[in-house]
Every structure is written in C-alpha cells, then in structure tokens.
Scaffold this motif. Sequence first.
Motif, mmCIF file in Angstrom:
data_model
loop_
_atom_site.group_PDB
_atom_site.id
_atom_site.type_symbol
_atom_site.label_atom_id
_atom_site.label_comp_id
_atom_site.label_asym_id
_atom_site.label_seq_id
_atom_site.Cartn_x
_atom_site.Cartn_y
_atom_site.Cartn_z
ATOM 1 N N PHE A 389 0.827 -1.212 0.000
ATOM 2 C CA PHE A 389 0.000 0.000 0.000
ATOM 3 C C PHE A 389 0.857 1.256 0.000
ATOM 4 O O PHE A 389 1.917 1.283 0.623
ATOM 5 C CB PHE A 389 -0.893 0.049 1.256
ATOM 6 C CG PHE A 389 -1.941 -1.024 1.283
ATOM 7 C CD1 PHE A 389 -3.184 -0.817 0.703
ATOM 8 C CD2 PHE A 389 -1.674 -2.246 1.890
ATOM 9 C CE1 PHE A 389 -4.153 -1.820 0.725
ATOM 10 C CE2 PHE A 389 -2.632 -3.253 1.913
ATOM 11 C CZ PHE A 389 -3.878 -3.044 1.326
ATOM 12 N N ALA A 390 0.354 2.291 -0.693
ATOM 13 C CA ALA A 390 0.939 3.622 -0.547
ATOM 14 C C ALA A 390 -0.027 4.446 0.298
ATOM 15 O O ALA A 390 -1.246 4.353 0.127
ATOM 16 C CB ALA A 390 1.121 4.273 -1.913
ATOM 17 N N VAL A 391 0.516 5.225 1.225
ATOM 18 C CA VAL A 391 -0.302 6.159 2.000
ATOM 19 C C VAL A 391 0.099 7.555 1.519
ATOM 20 O O VAL A 391 1.275 7.911 1.556
ATOM 21 C CB VAL A 391 -0.031 6.004 3.516
ATOM 22 C CG1 VAL A 391 -0.760 7.081 4.304
ATOM 23 C CG2 VAL A 391 -0.457 4.613 3.985
ATOM 24 N N ILE A 392 -0.901 8.306 1.039
ATOM 25 C CA ILE A 392 -0.616 9.593 0.393
ATOM 26 C C ILE A 392 -1.153 10.739 1.253
ATOM 27 O O ILE A 392 -2.332 10.750 1.616
ATOM 28 C CB ILE A 392 -1.278 9.645 -1.005
ATOM 29 C CG1 ILE A 392 -0.753 8.474 -1.862
ATOM 30 C CG2 ILE A 392 -1.020 10.986 -1.688
ATOM 31 C CD1 ILE A 392 -1.655 8.100 -3.029
ATOM 32 N N VAL A 393 -0.263 11.689 1.589
ATOM 33 C CA VAL A 393 -0.681 12.853 2.379
ATOM 34 C C VAL A 393 -0.257 14.115 1.627
ATOM 35 O O VAL A 393 0.900 14.525 1.673
ATOM 36 C CB VAL A 393 -0.042 12.832 3.794
ATOM 37 C CG1 VAL A 393 -0.587 13.992 4.623
ATOM 38 C CG2 VAL A 393 -0.300 11.506 4.501
ATOM 39 N N GLY A 394 -1.215 14.711 0.878
ATOM 40 C CA GLY A 394 -0.940 15.944 0.146
ATOM 41 C C GLY A 394 -1.645 17.118 0.823
ATOM 42 O O GLY A 394 -2.178 16.985 1.922
ATOM 43 N N GLU A 395 -1.687 18.265 0.174
ATOM 44 C CA GLU A 395 -2.306 19.464 0.777
ATOM 45 C C GLU A 395 -3.804 19.265 0.998
ATOM 46 O O GLU A 395 -4.340 19.608 2.049
ATOM 47 C CB GLU A 395 -2.045 20.691 -0.091
ATOM 48 C CG GLU A 395 -0.593 21.147 0.017
ATOM 49 C CD GLU A 395 -0.303 22.394 -0.805
ATOM 50 O OE1 GLU A 395 -1.257 23.075 -1.215
ATOM 51 O OE2 GLU A 395 0.896 22.671 -1.028
ATOM 52 N N ASP A 396 -4.489 18.652 0.011
ATOM 53 C CA ASP A 396 -5.940 18.406 0.164
ATOM 54 C C ASP A 396 -6.190 17.484 1.356
ATOM 55 O O ASP A 396 -7.138 17.675 2.129
ATOM 56 C CB ASP A 396 -6.518 17.723 -1.078
ATOM 57 C CG ASP A 396 -6.402 18.614 -2.314
ATOM 58 O OD1 ASP A 396 -6.006 19.788 -2.134
ATOM 59 O OD2 ASP A 396 -6.682 18.130 -3.426
ATOM 60 N N GLU A 397 -5.353 16.463 1.491
ATOM 61 C CA GLU A 397 -5.539 15.482 2.572
ATOM 62 C C GLU A 397 -5.350 16.152 3.938
ATOM 63 O O GLU A 397 -6.109 15.891 4.872
ATOM 64 C CB GLU A 397 -4.566 14.304 2.406
ATOM 65 C CG GLU A 397 -4.929 13.324 1.286
ATOM 66 C CD GLU A 397 -4.659 13.876 -0.120
ATOM 67 O OE1 GLU A 397 -5.436 13.544 -1.038
ATOM 68 O OE2 GLU A 397 -3.688 14.648 -0.288
ATOM 69 N N ILE A 398 -4.357 17.050 4.025
ATOM 70 C CA ILE A 398 -4.139 17.782 5.285
ATOM 71 C C ILE A 398 -5.399 18.593 5.621
ATOM 72 O O ILE A 398 -5.879 18.600 6.757
ATOM 73 C CB ILE A 398 -2.904 18.709 5.182
ATOM 74 C CG1 ILE A 398 -1.601 17.885 5.185
ATOM 75 C CG2 ILE A 398 -2.876 19.736 6.319
ATOM 76 C CD1 ILE A 398 -1.246 17.235 6.510
ATOM 77 N N ALA A 399 -5.939 19.262 4.592
ATOM 78 C CA ALA A 399 -7.135 20.096 4.816
ATOM 79 C C ALA A 399 -8.308 19.262 5.336
ATOM 80 O O ALA A 399 -9.094 19.718 6.168
ATOM 81 C CB ALA A 399 -7.517 20.806 3.522
ATOM 82 N N GLN A 400 -8.415 18.002 4.872
ATOM 83 C CA GLN A 400 -9.547 17.159 5.293
ATOM 84 C C GLN A 400 -9.204 16.189 6.428
ATOM 85 O O GLN A 400 -10.037 15.378 6.831
ATOM 86 C CB GLN A 400 -10.033 16.334 4.092
ATOM 87 C CG GLN A 400 -10.598 17.177 2.960
ATOM 88 C CD GLN A 400 -10.720 16.345 1.674
ATOM 89 O OE1 GLN A 400 -10.783 15.123 1.719
ATOM 90 N NE2 GLN A 400 -10.758 17.033 0.543
#
Length: 449
Positions: A389-400
């Motif tokens: 699995f990849a776990v992805i934390v981008g700007e949108d993910e931080i916001a939500q």
Amino acid sequence: MSENKKIEKITAIKGMNDMLPADAPLWELFENTAQSVFKSYGFQQIRTPVVEQTSLFARGLGAVTDVVEKEMYSFEDAMNGDKLTLRPENTAGVVRAAIEHNLTYEGPKRLWYSGPMFRHEKPQRGRYRQFFQLGAEALGFTGPDVDAELIMMCQRLWDDLGLNQVRLELNSIGDADERQKHRTDLITYLEQHKDQLDAEAQRRLYTNPLRILDTKNPTMQALVNGAPKLIEYLGEHSLTHFEGVQAFLRHNSIPFTINHRLVRGLDYYNRTVFEWVSDELGAQGTICAGGRYDTLVSMFGGKETPSCGFAMGIERILELMKLSGEVHAPNQCDIYLVHQSPAGQMQSFVLAERLRDAGLDVVLHCATVAGIGSFKSQMKRADASGAAFAVIVGEDEIAQSKAIIKALRANEMDNNQSAVPFDSVVDYLVDQISGNDDHDHENCTHTHH
C-alpha cells in the motif's frame, strides 16, 4: 588539488566479497532456518574472536596441513610483536574458549557458531578468501549417537531449505595408533610407485600421506584405489563405533555411502568423518564436512573431552539454494508513505511511527539530491519498493485530515483507493494486510483519482 585530477577508487580485496541488499533475503532465510534447526536440537550459540594466536592453529590443525603451510593470513602485531592469525576455521577457537571458560565443567555442551573465516587460496565459485561458515560442536560426548545426531541435524536443514541434491559420504579414520600402522604401510606402498606420483603427492609423501588418497588427479586414481585401506586397520572399538553411527542413520532412514578415501585435511580428526556433497557446484562439491576429534581438547591443554562437529560453507549453500529456484524478491516494506508540502511531511512522520508501532514495515519518502520529487516520481518509488500500500498525504488530505490509501498490488479493475481519517489509518491498514476487512470503517470513502 587540481580540478581535473580524478580521485582513484578503492576496491575490495580479491576474494573478499560484499553482500549486497539484493542478496540479503537469501542470507536471512538461510540463517534463520539454520538457527531454528540448531535450536530444536538444543544447541547454544557461541561467538569467538576473528583473530587468534597463530600457535592455536599451528598446534590444532597440524603444522604440515595445507591450511597452515600456505593458506593462513598471519601477521605480527606491530604494537606488541604478538604473532596473530585471521581464523581459517572455528573449531580451534571454540575449543580454546571452552577450555578458557571451563564450559564443560558442569557437563557436555552443544554449541553452534556462524561467521567469517579467512584462507589465502585461489578464489573460485563458492570458495573465497573471506568466506562464511556455520558450524556446530558437541563437546564431551563419547558415543556414536552424537555423531549421528549431528548428521541428522544437517539432513533436517537441507530438507527445510528444499535442497535435495545433497548426498552424505561417511568413513572412519580410526584412532591415532591405527592410523600410524596404516600410514607406515601406505608410505611403503607409495614409495614402490613413486614414479606415478604427481608433484603434490611427492611433497606430501612423508608429511601428510593420507591426503594423497584424496587426490583429484585422474592419472593417479588407479594407484590410490590399490592403496592399503584404512578401514582394514581399525581395531574393535573403532569398528564398533563406526557400525553404531551407521545403525542410527539406517534406523532413521538417512541414506549414505561409505567412501574409504574420505580423510579430511586437518590433523585433529579421528574415527567418524563425513561430508555432504553436491554435484551441482563443479569441482568443489563439498558443502559441509565434519567428524570426531577426541584428542583436540587435551592437545590444547584441557581435560580429555571426546567431541564431534561440522562446518558448512554458507556461500556454497546459497549457490545451491539459487539453483534449486529459491529466489526472494527484495521486498523493502509493507507501506510506502508519499507526501507533498511541509505539513504533509510532518503528518507522514507521525503516521509512519504509528504504523511501525503496529508492527508494520514502513518506508517514508525522503529528499534526495534532486529534492523531494513530484507526486508521480514518489509513486514510482512506492511501486518499486514492493510495498502493498501507498499512503498519500498531500495538501488536500491535510485540509480534510484524511490520507489516501492506495493498494499497489490490486487489480486495475478494482476500486483500489480509499480516503481514511488519520486516526483510522493504522486500523484500516492492519485489517487490510491481515485480511480482516469485514467491519465498517467510519468515515472511510472510496475515491477515484
């Protein structure tokens, strides 16, 4: 220094090899398997120094053996003039340690070791100047039972590793007085055929004539086949012991052949000697060898302690494992963490530690000379890592306050990614990896990118 002067690269010493990460899974598989087999027979680990006094090997192995004469890395310690040697084998070191620390004071000991040995010989397939051995020594046991147990322990290891192209050769070289009588007759016999001996055999005629029987020279085979056989010189005790070993092996369905020319090259062996041989490695087919050495402890100044042991060459066994199709894909981790933005990176660190707390192997994407890399290049790294699995934390993910979890090994047609709240990431992934996917994850939404 002028700009254009190239700095010369330093390379490894000939015959001394690096183990690279791609080979690590095979080494680990071998070591873990061997360790669990040895443990199941009640053997305990011992570690001795790589450097010992030169006299230990000269006395133990015999001053006229090949190892002592021409293969040892010996040197004088410039600090204090001590004569030292990089260990060419480990039985002598284990016996020295056993005497020094009174290991057999309370009773016999079953010991095993693993580590590098050093011999200055011509490097060839599976045979190097620094090579790794794994071995076992059973100190203080007199009967044929322990000889058989050591052999059966090897058989179990081959079975567990899936190596079925290995065969057992067995012989008895009797006790010292029996060997002495045989040696006298052997020298007389060889002297009568001196014109047929090659240079190596001529050199060994008076120092180590037993080794001549072990020659691989095709022109001398008829000569050595006609030589006096050691087995015909064995007395009652040696024969009874040898028959005992065979009886245990037969009763436990361990196949073997008796090879009357099997002698072992080191001086300290007596009675049972054995070798495990494979035909798949070319001329150097022995992968494990051992035998009984009842006099070695007293030769080193200890109390008489009948003993038996063996050593195996790890590199050769790994060659066989590769030939038998044992390949391990280098799988770095379970989870690869991908992030964009400083806040995403901070949150990824927190998630990575929580996932490791839960027992998962995690690689967190870190910056290189080229920087942190685009989302696309990070996903390429994630895929190459072998992670599930990849776990992805981008700007949108931080916001939500959610991470995207993408299954990297899923079928293209599957819905293979979900948005999971940060606090549920660990539970979600543990369930996915352990195959327990039946309970509802609050606030998890399947997404399509």
